[in-house]
Design an enzyme around this catalytic site. Sequence first.
Site, PDB file in Angstrom:
ATOM      1  CG  ASP A 186      -7.539   4.832  -2.167  1.00  0.00           C
ATOM      2  OD1 ASP A 186      -7.432   4.602  -1.026  1.00  0.00           O
ATOM      3  OD2 ASP A 186      -8.025   5.950  -2.509  1.00  0.00           O
ATOM      4  CG  ASP A 246     -10.301   4.536   2.558  1.00  0.00           C
ATOM      5  OD1 ASP A 246      -9.852   5.384   3.415  1.00  0.00           O
ATOM      6  OD2 ASP A 246     -10.030   4.505   1.251  1.00  0.00           O
TER       7      ASP A 246
END
Length: 156
Positions: free
Chosen positions: A107, A123
Amino acid sequence: MAVASLVLDQWSKAWIRSNLRVGESMGIPLPGFFEITHTENHGIAFGLFQGGGIFFAPVAIVIALAVAAWSYRKPEEPWYLHSALGLLASGALGNLVDRAAFGRVTDMLWFRAIDFPVFNIADSCITIGAILMIVASLLEGKAKTREALPAPDPVP
């Protein structure tokens, strides 16, 4: 759209892994508000279900196969519906690739100002795809309601 989103997701994650240590932040593009920060996620989107991400692998595969089959069989459906489903599939596959290759998801996008969980392009694709599906459903519902209403009487 699905392929382009998946490629962008995987490229961005590879770049982050190559250029930042876990926990390191670049402080850009908007210092103190929105920053690039390298984190690792052992759960699913936005850090949910930590340690359980691998259990969602079959779900990602089913989603991708179902979307591909539906799009192939329903080419007449609106482009925005195909786009929404493509985003959902690419997001699911993007994080699945990370889990399969590294045992975790990379991430990097962080809204520091509100301390929102760090996320990635996959995401974002899942979130945008889901929002588009909801909007498409609402629009379709309104259109069907209009079709079901009787035509107004002509003006005398």
